[in-house]
Design a protein around this motif. Structure first.
Motif, PDB file in Angstrom:
ATOM      1  N   GLU A   1      39.718  46.126  42.250  1.00  0.00           N
ATOM      2  CA  GLU A   1      38.688  46.875  42.978  1.00  0.00           C
ATOM      3  C   GLU A   1      38.205  46.165  44.239  1.00  0.00           C
ATOM      4  O   GLU A   1      37.424  46.728  44.998  1.00  0.00           O
ATOM      5  CB  GLU A   1      37.492  47.136  42.060  1.00  0.00           C
ATOM      6  CG  GLU A   1      37.840  47.936  40.823  1.00  0.00           C
ATOM      7  CD  GLU A   1      38.394  49.301  41.153  1.00  0.00           C
ATOM      8  OE1 GLU A   1      37.937  49.928  42.133  1.00  0.00           O
ATOM      9  OE2 GLU A   1      39.316  49.759  40.439  1.00  0.00           O
ATOM     10  N   ILE A   2      38.643  44.955  44.476  1.00  0.00           N
ATOM     11  CA  ILE A   2      38.138  44.181  45.618  1.00  0.00           C
ATOM     12  C   ILE A   2      38.805  44.656  46.901  1.00  0.00           C
ATOM     13  O   ILE A   2      40.026  44.678  47.014  1.00  0.00           O
ATOM     14  CB  ILE A   2      38.362  42.672  45.397  1.00  0.00           C
ATOM     15  CG1 ILE A   2      37.560  42.223  44.179  1.00  0.00           C
ATOM     16  CG2 ILE A   2      37.963  41.881  46.640  1.00  0.00           C
ATOM     17  CD1 ILE A   2      37.812  40.786  43.766  1.00  0.00           C
ATOM     18  N   ASP A   3      37.966  45.054  47.884  1.00  0.00           N
ATOM     19  CA  ASP A   3      38.447  45.542  49.175  1.00  0.00           C
ATOM     20  C   ASP A   3      38.319  44.500  50.277  1.00  0.00           C
ATOM     21  O   ASP A   3      39.058  44.522  51.254  1.00  0.00           O
ATOM     22  CB  ASP A   3      37.646  46.772  49.611  1.00  0.00           C
ATOM     23  CG  ASP A   3      37.741  47.908  48.616  1.00  0.00           C
ATOM     24  OD1 ASP A   3      38.846  48.167  48.116  1.00  0.00           O
ATOM     25  OD2 ASP A   3      36.702  48.532  48.348  1.00  0.00           O
ATOM     26  N   THR A   4      37.334  43.617  50.145  1.00  0.00           N
ATOM     27  CA  THR A   4      37.042  42.626  51.175  1.00  0.00           C
ATOM     28  C   THR A   4      36.815  41.274  50.519  1.00  0.00           C
ATOM     29  O   THR A   4      36.123  41.178  49.508  1.00  0.00           O
ATOM     30  CB  THR A   4      35.767  43.022  51.961  1.00  0.00           C
ATOM     31  OG1 THR A   4      35.935  44.325  52.516  1.00  0.00           O
ATOM     32  CG2 THR A   4      35.489  42.029  53.086  1.00  0.00           C
ATOM     33  N   LEU A   5      37.382  40.241  51.111  1.00  0.00           N
ATOM     34  CA  LEU A   5      37.138  38.867  50.669  1.00  0.00           C
ATOM     35  C   LEU A   5      36.428  38.125  51.795  1.00  0.00           C
ATOM     36  O   LEU A   5      36.864  38.189  52.943  1.00  0.00           O
ATOM     37  CB  LEU A   5      38.443  38.127  50.393  1.00  0.00           C
ATOM     38  CG  LEU A   5      39.284  38.546  49.206  1.00  0.00           C
ATOM     39  CD1 LEU A   5      40.611  37.790  49.226  1.00  0.00           C
ATOM     40  CD2 LEU A   5      38.546  38.255  47.917  1.00  0.00           C
TER      41      LEU A   5
END
Length: 80
Positions: A27-31
């Motif tokens: 679910e991670i879109d941005t780091l």
């Protein structure tokens, strides 16, 4: 998590927590990664070993370098 991401007006911010980050990996879109000029020889991984092996490609979207030598790198996920 998917339902929360569909709501307007708010982002979900996860700070630290390799176990939680590993379980939410898909679910991670941005780091946003902080690199500091300090080494300790050991530490907490970005994602726990429980994270599914699912290689992702990221693109550098922004960066900030501080006088202290710390650098903040913002990456966005390529594709879905």
């Amino acid at each position: 998590m998917r339902e929360l991401k569909q709501q307007d007006g708010k982002d979900i911010w996860l700070l630290g927590g390799a176990e939680l980050a590993g379980s939410l990996y898909a679910e991670i879109d941005t780091l946003i990664l902080k690199l500091g000029p300090l080494t300790i020889g050991d530490g907490i991984p970005l994602f726990s070993r429980k994270a599914v092996f699912d290689p992702r490609t990221w693109t550098l979207a922004d960066h900030t370098a501080l006088k202290s030598g710390a650098v903040f790198l913002t990456y966005t996920r390529v594709g879905s």
